[in-house]
Scaffold this active site. Structure first.
Site, PDB file in Angstrom:
ATOM      1  CB  SER A   1      -0.745   0.255   0.768  1.00 40.85           C
ATOM      2  OG  SER A   1      -1.247   1.338   0.946  1.00 40.85           O
TER       3      SER A   1
ATOM      4  CE1 TYR B   1      -4.693  -2.659   4.404  1.00 40.83           C
ATOM      5  CE2 TYR B   1      -3.412  -0.037   4.640  1.00 40.83           C
ATOM      6  CZ  TYR B   1      -4.243  -1.023   3.929  1.00 40.83           C
ATOM      7  OH  TYR B   1      -4.617  -1.362   2.342  1.00 40.83           O
TER       8      TYR B   1
HETATM    9  N1  LIG Z   1      -7.964  -0.034  -1.929  1.00 38.85           N
HETATM   10  C1  LIG Z   1      -7.657   0.964  -1.694  1.00 38.85           C
HETATM   11  O1  LIG Z   1      -7.142   2.013  -1.382  1.00 38.85           O
HETATM   12  C2  LIG Z   1      -6.225  -0.525  -1.131  1.00 38.85           C
HETATM   13  C3  LIG Z   1      -4.734   0.631  -1.397  1.00 38.85           C
HETATM   14  C4  LIG Z   1      -4.188   0.100  -0.956  1.00 38.85           C
HETATM   15  C5  LIG Z   1      -3.239  -1.442  -0.796  1.00 38.85           C
HETATM   16  N2  LIG Z   1      -4.740  -1.858  -1.031  1.00 38.85           N
HETATM   17  C6  LIG Z   1      -4.906  -3.485  -0.767  1.00 38.85           C
HETATM   18  O2  LIG Z   1      -5.432  -4.442  -1.996  1.00 38.85           O
HETATM   19  C7  LIG Z   1      -5.349  -5.723  -0.957  1.00 38.85           C
HETATM   20  C8  LIG Z   1      -7.307  -5.510  -1.896  1.00 38.85           C
HETATM   21  O3  LIG Z   1      -7.813  -5.037  -1.350  1.00 38.85           O
HETATM   22  P1  LIG Z   1      -9.117  -4.038  -1.972  1.00 38.85           P
HETATM   23  O4  LIG Z   1      -8.794  -2.832  -1.935  1.00 38.85           O
HETATM   24  O5  LIG Z   1      -9.644  -4.739  -3.330  1.00 38.85           O
HETATM   25  O6  LIG Z   1     -10.285  -4.545  -0.785  1.00 38.85           O
HETATM   26  P2  LIG Z   1     -11.898  -5.118  -1.056  1.00 38.85           P
HETATM   27  O7  LIG Z   1     -11.765  -4.801   0.260  1.00 38.85           O
HETATM   28  O8  LIG Z   1     -12.241  -4.959  -2.566  1.00 38.85           O
HETATM   29  O9  LIG Z   1     -11.114  -6.708  -1.641  1.00 38.85           O
HETATM   30  C9  LIG Z   1     -10.266  -7.844  -0.151  1.00 38.85           C
HETATM   31  C10 LIG Z   1     -10.121  -9.287  -0.465  1.00 38.85           C
HETATM   32  O10 LIG Z   1      -9.761  -9.508   0.741  1.00 38.85           O
HETATM   33  C11 LIG Z   1     -10.851 -10.395   1.406  1.00 38.85           C
HETATM   34  N3  LIG Z   1     -10.517 -11.524   2.270  1.00 38.85           N
HETATM   35  C12 LIG Z   1     -10.109 -10.655   3.701  1.00 38.85           C
HETATM   36  N4  LIG Z   1      -9.659 -11.572   4.913  1.00 38.85           N
HETATM   37  C13 LIG Z   1      -9.478 -12.067   4.161  1.00 38.85           C
HETATM   38  C14 LIG Z   1      -9.217 -13.325   4.823  1.00 38.85           C
HETATM   39  N5  LIG Z   1      -9.251 -13.459   5.924  1.00 38.85           N
HETATM   40  N6  LIG Z   1      -8.438 -14.159   4.108  1.00 38.85           N
HETATM   41  C15 LIG Z   1      -8.927 -15.005   2.571  1.00 38.85           C
HETATM   42  N7  LIG Z   1      -9.433 -13.487   1.853  1.00 38.85           N
HETATM   43  C16 LIG Z   1      -9.236 -12.270   2.583  1.00 38.85           C
HETATM   44  C17 LIG Z   1     -11.406  -9.953   1.073  1.00 38.85           C
HETATM   45  O11 LIG Z   1     -13.447 -11.104   1.282  1.00 38.85           O
HETATM   46  C18 LIG Z   1     -12.031  -9.310  -0.129  1.00 38.85           C
HETATM   47  O12 LIG Z   1     -12.464 -10.236  -1.236  1.00 38.85           O
HETATM   48  C19 LIG Z   1      -5.793  -5.426  -0.001  1.00 38.85           C
HETATM   49  O13 LIG Z   1      -4.580  -5.945   0.726  1.00 38.85           O
HETATM   50  C20 LIG Z   1      -5.451  -3.685   0.751  1.00 38.85           C
HETATM   51  O14 LIG Z   1      -4.868  -3.325   1.578  1.00 38.85           O
HETATM   52  C21 LIG Z   1      -5.614  -1.779  -1.380  1.00 38.85           C
END
Ligand SMILES: NC(=O)c1ccc[n+]([C@@H]2O[C@H](COP(=O)([O-])OP(=O)(O)OC[C@H]3O[C@@H](n4cnc5c(N)ncnc54)[C@H](O)[C@@H]3O)[C@@H](O)[C@H]2O)c1
Length: 263
Positions: free
Chosen positions: A145, A158
């Site tokens: 991130s 986080y």
């Molecule tokens: N959206 C943003 O702005 C952003 C920015 C930086 C990093 N990220 C990172 O991107 C990655 C994906 O997140 P996203 O933004 O697509 O969010 P999201 O919530 O849309 O997707 C996350 C997915 O992870 C799954 N998940 C959660 N806990 C879990 C577990 N214990 N075991 C298996 N699956 C699990 C959820 O069910 C979901 O489908 C994450 O690592 C997040 O930290 C997101």
């Protein structure tokens, strides 16, 4: 090398954790479109099935698996079943993540533990299991991130997990390099996904679109490009790191954040 084929993943097998939503779903879609057979792993079995169904509709190959990435035995089983079912593992995207916002002074131990287990320890478990079965030419990609470059109030647990993920990325890259396994990270900027929407969903499940749009507008000003990301922006970086195109890139983090940080 042919630039038209170097990004192709025909004959490869990829596992994407958190593949049921957001960046993981986009990554699974893109890897499948590039020819990989994709194992879509998620805590939410229904969302994993939905991603898989979408890939199949588009002519790709995918299977759904329910897994809690915080459980080392479940993660090991996911990797082992992938190899026994599909014959090999070439790409692992450690992407599943959660964010719980709270000032560090108030974070209870069990919450800190959960955030670290899902975002950080999962990277250790997945990469250890993958390292046991991956052949030379394989690739591990960790979703980190932009938080690795900033400190913001309420995101300390986080940030600790994601910064730790960066350390695991670099150390695994050093330890696995001689075996021809590359390990890199993608650090997305603010992206419209489940994590960012959750913050503006009230206890009755009502999504506050106006407040969400207001925040998205504010986050857009952080980037010199004056916009926020779509999930597919990170997915294309995942594809690059998964493919032969990045064969001499390891221990690196690609910041897909519109220039919000330039470390
Ligand atoms: N959206 C943003 O702005 C952003 C920015 C930086 C990093 N990220 C990172 O991107 C990655 C994906 O997140 P996203 O933004 O697509 O969010 P999201 O919530 O849309 O997707 C996350 C997915 O992870 C799954 N998940 C959660 N806990 C879990 C577990 N214990 N075991 C298996 N699956 C699990 C959820 O069910 C979901 O489908 C994450 O690592 C997040 O930290 C997101």
């Amino acid at each position: 090398m042919n630039p038209g084929t170097v990004f192709r993943l025909d004959g490869k097998v990829a596992v994407v954790t958190g593949g049921g939503s957001g960046i993981g779903r986009a990554s699974a879609d893109v890897l499948a479109a590039a020819g990989a057979r994709v194992v879509v792993a998620d805590l939410d079995a229904q969302s994993a099935e939905a991603t898989t169904a979408g890939i199949k509709e588009n002519g790709g190959e995918a299977v759904a698996r329910q897994v809690d990435v915080a459980d080392p035995a479940a993660v090991t089983a996911l990797i082992d079943e992938t190899v026994s079912g599909l014959g090999q593992l070439d790409v692992l995207v450690n992407n599943a993540g959660i964010m719980i916002r709270r000032p560090l002074t108030e974070v209870p131990p069990e919450e800190f533990d959960r955030v670290l287990s899902v975002n950080l320890k999962s990277v250790l478990y997945g990469s250890q299991a993958a390292a046991r079965v991956m052949r030379p030419g394989s690739s591990i990609v960790n979703t980190l991130s932009t938080i690795i470059d900033f400190a913001t109030a309420g995101t300390g647990s986080y940030a600790a997990a994601k910064k730790g993920g960066e350390a695991l990325t670099r150390t695994f890259a050093v330890e696995l390099g001689a075996r021809g396994i590359r390990v890199n990270g993608v650090a997305p900027g603010w992206t419209d996904t489940g994590i960012t929407r959750e913050r503006h969903t009230d206890s009755s499940g009502r999504f506050e679109q106006d407040r969400f749009d207001e925040l998205a507008g504010k986050m857009a000003t952080v980037s010199p490009l004056r916009t926020v990301a779509e999930p597919v922006d990170s997915a294309y970086a995942v594809l690059y790191l998964a493919s032969e195109a990045s064969r001499f890139v390891t221990g690196h983090v690609i910041r897909v954040n519109g220039g919000a940080s330039m470390t």
